[in-house]
Design a protein around this motif. Structure first.
Motif, PDB file in Angstrom:
ATOM      1  N   GLU A 158     -10.437 -11.128  -7.366  1.00 17.67           N
ATOM      2  CA  GLU A 158      -9.831 -11.931  -6.308  1.00 17.67           C
ATOM      3  C   GLU A 158      -8.314 -11.957  -6.474  1.00 17.67           C
ATOM      4  O   GLU A 158      -7.801 -12.292  -7.552  1.00 17.67           O
ATOM      5  N   GLU A 160      -6.051 -13.965  -5.251  1.00 13.41           N
ATOM      6  CA  GLU A 160      -5.439 -15.295  -5.369  1.00 13.41           C
ATOM      7  C   GLU A 160      -5.585 -15.850  -6.777  1.00 13.41           C
ATOM      8  O   GLU A 160      -4.664 -16.483  -7.312  1.00 13.41           O
ATOM      9  N   THR A 161      -6.757 -15.642  -7.386  1.00  9.58           N
ATOM     10  CA  THR A 161      -7.060 -16.277  -8.672  1.00  9.58           C
ATOM     11  C   THR A 161      -7.112 -15.312  -9.843  1.00  9.58           C
ATOM     12  O   THR A 161      -6.998 -15.718 -10.995  1.00  9.58           O
ATOM     13  N   GLY A 162      -7.303 -14.020  -9.543  1.00  8.16           N
ATOM     14  CA  GLY A 162      -7.516 -13.051 -10.618  1.00  8.16           C
ATOM     15  C   GLY A 162      -8.915 -13.104 -11.186  1.00  8.16           C
ATOM     16  O   GLY A 162      -9.222 -12.397 -12.162  1.00  8.16           O
ATOM     17  N   ASN A 163      -9.791 -13.894 -10.575  1.00  7.95           N
ATOM     18  CA  ASN A 163     -11.161 -14.002 -11.063  1.00  7.95           C
ATOM     19  C   ASN A 163     -11.955 -12.743 -10.740  1.00  7.95           C
ATOM     20  O   ASN A 163     -11.781 -12.139  -9.673  1.00  7.95           O
ATOM     21  N   ASN A 198      -8.218  -3.574  -8.684  1.00 10.65           N
ATOM     22  CA  ASN A 198      -8.821  -4.798  -8.135  1.00 10.65           C
ATOM     23  C   ASN A 198     -10.337  -4.670  -8.024  1.00 10.65           C
ATOM     24  O   ASN A 198     -10.993  -5.429  -7.314  1.00 10.65           O
TER      25      ASN A 198
END
Length: 625
Positions: A158, A160-163, A198
């Protein structure tokens, strides 16, 4: 009374492709589909060819025709009281102007693909090369098919979060509509290592150790269905088969594969078979399964043998009419027509039919030997690379220019070279880099290493990934072809009045067959729905190399000649290469005695390979045919 033969053959004179300019489909002797309790329709590696093949009549149906076809086949399944599932196993992007010429890429294709009712689909490696395509797959295709998309070993990062989250559900289980079979379906990609940052591809061996997989293989379904962007002869399917079979001794397993761009079927055991359905929307795969034994919740699986049948359906309107029992009037559905209109609109907006050159001959990737005058790789080596890949500041330097054959995806046909043709040949954003002034004694060894592999390329640097997909993990018989038409098969049609072959001319007495696939697989040599005259396919090397601006065989100075009167090799060369092969180039240089790193690599010319091919065509082929 009009005979069945006369009626079907007559369609060849009235049927037309759904896309403007599409060639009329061609007739061929047909093998019928064999239905079972569970039936599967499969596509893979379509690479954006939703318009169909506009220069090959036997593959000229489009995605709208496919939507109509599956609608009719679902109706037939309901009438028979059996089940039918539609499956796609990835690489839906990169390879056709309808996807690649738009900004953003896929502006039209994502909406067109979603019009098909697909029961199971997964990702291919081409959805993962670029961060943008990863994002579009996650944010568009996954929601479009949220109940069908399976990502057993693929995660998304993700922004936005890097999750790190699963790209989609790891597996699905469902009950079929008519027979009520309990199905557990998984969706894998092979152990791909060049994906954008990503995305995360978990090796299949590791994914199978995870709790969700161990739960999935203990669900005790009536049948397992493994969709995967995996060549049937690759290790990943073997690993999955072994783990599932160890836990489920007698449960039927169906594998639907891809990636290798070939028609293929493989037998794992008497209750486990796999199907791969070609490439570029040439082929619609068909598999049927009988002998599936229903289980109760408490029942222990007992020995039973399922039977598997398969067909490779040419994406040919006449064949689609034949298999549905319809004609040019009754076959198109309103939904299918509307999808065809979407394709036409997208092609027109992108001006894909704009012609800016006229190819004087056919140039083949695998249908001509390399080197030869009909090989697209010989054309690139002798014409395009020397004349178009030129750094003006280094044009006087001798150079070796290296291109991997996998950078070229399709053939050039004699006649109009269009905007669409650019992307059919090479859709990628690959550019050229170089290392200046490499000693020739070092640089000259690189091409041999790239084409032969060796200890420098063990592990992740496997040189097979430089080649065309057909050679990465093919059906072993792909590069073999019979030298004559299967006369026994033809006569079986010709002697049965009710099954006269399409296109059979009684006044001549022999079939007029279109060239096409004559597939041999683990189930035999009768898999193709249309009987073709065979086409021979030739293996090509991993890479080609052009020697450019080398000292001529004779010159004004005797210092250009060695004792035999031949040109001496240059002392140094600029080593030019397409950027995709850079991970192989650097270790190959070290292996050959050159102390180079990525710090020594520089951009060579602006523009992509696609741009340079188009530029060469504009400069060297006349504009109008």
């Amino acid at each position: 009374m009009i005979s069945r033969f006369t009626f079907i053959a007559s369609l060849a004179s009235v049927a037309r492709g759904s896309q403007p300019g599409a060639p009329a489909p061609v007739a061929a002797p047909m093998r019928d589909l064999e239905w079972g309790q569970l039936n599967l329709i499969h596509t893979t590696d379509t690479h954006g060819w939703l318009s169909g093949h506009l220069k090959e009549p036997q593959y000229s149906a489009d995605w709208g025709d496919y939507v109509s076809f599956t609608s009719h086949m679902r109706r037939k399944a309901d009438e028979k009281g059996v089940d039918l599932l539609v499956i796609d196993t990835g690489d839906r992007v990169e390879g056709n102007g309808l996807y690649d010429a738009s900004n953003p890429k896929g502006k039209y294709t994502y909406d067109i693909i979603r019009e098909q009712d697909i029961n199971i689909l997964c990702s291919g490696n081409h959805e993962l090369y670029q961060p943008g395509s990863v994002d579009r797959e996650h944010n568009t295709t996954v929601p479009n098919f949220k109940h069908s998309y399976i990502a057993s070993n693929l995660d998304y990062i993700e922004p936005e979060t890097g999750n790190q989250i699963p790209q989609a559900q790891r597996y699905i289980k469902f009950k079929t509509k008519n027979q009520g079979y309990n199905v557990v379906a998984l969706g894998f990609i092979f152990n791909f290592e060049r994906n954008a940052n990503n995305s995360v591809v978990t090796p299949v061996e590791e994914a199978m150790k995870q709790e969700w997989f161990q739960t999935a293989i203990r669900e005790k379904p009536d049948i397992f269905l493994v969709a995967g962007h995996v060549g049937l002869r690759m290790k990943e399917f073997e690993q999955i088969f072994k783990v599932i079979r160890d836990e489920n001794w007698y449960t039927p397993i169906v594998f639907l594969g891809g990636h290798a761009h070939v028609r293929d079927a493989r037998k794992f055991d008497d209750n486990a078979f796999a199907l791969a359905s070609g490439r570029y929307f040439e082929t619609i795969g068909w598999m049927s399964v009988d002998g599936i034994k229903k289980k109760t919740a408490k029942e222990v699986s007992t020995e039973a043998t399922a039977t598997f049948k398969r067909r490779y359906i040419d994406n040919n309107l006449l064949g689609l009419y034949h298999h549905t029992g319809l004609n040019e009037t009754t076959f198109p559905t309103e939904h299918g027509r509307n999808v065809s209109k979407m394709i036409t609109k997208g092609r027109k907006a992108l001006k894909l039919d704009h012609s800016f050159g006229c190819a004087p001959q056919d140039l083949w990737t695998n249908r001509a030997p390399y080197p030869s005058e009909n090989s697209i790789f010989s054309w690139l080596e002798t014409q395009v690379l020397p004349k178009s890949i030129v750094n003006e500041e280094r044009k006087n330097a001798s150079r070796l220019a290296i291109l991997n054959t996998g950078a070229i995806r399709f053939d050039i046909f004699k006649g109009h070279f269009t905007k669409d043709s650019e992307y059919l040949i090479s859709p990628f954003g690959s550019k050229f880099n170089y290392i200046p002034d490499v000693p020739y004694t070092v640089a000259s060894k690189i091409i041999g290493l790239l084409n032969s592999g060796g200890p420098v390329f063990n592990g992740m640097l496997n040189t097979k990934y430089l080649n065309v997909p057909e050679q990465m993990a093919p059906n072993p018989s792909f590069f073999e072809a019979s030298s004559s038409v299967d006369e026994k098969t033809f006569r079986a049609f010709a002697d049965n009045t009710a099954q006269k072959p399409l296109g059979y001319k009684t006044e001549v007495g022999d079939p007029e067959l279109v060239g096409g696939y004559t597939t041999r697989d683990d189930l035999g040599d009768d898999g193709d729905d249309a009987v073709h005259s065979p086409i021979k396919f030739y293996a090509v090397p991993n890479c080609i190399q052009a020697q450019i601006n080398f000292p001529p065989p004779s010159g004004n100075s005797t210092q250009d000649l060695n004792a035999e009167g031949k040109a001496t090799d240059p002392e140094k060369v600029d080593l030019v290469f397409i950027d995709y092969v850079q991970p192989w180039i650097i270790p190959a240089l070290k292996f050959s005695g050159g102390d180079y790193s990525t710090d020594d690599v520089k951009p060579y010319v602006n523009g992509t390979l696609t741009d340079h091919i188009a530029g060469w065509v504009k400069s060297n082929w006349k504009r109008h045919c």
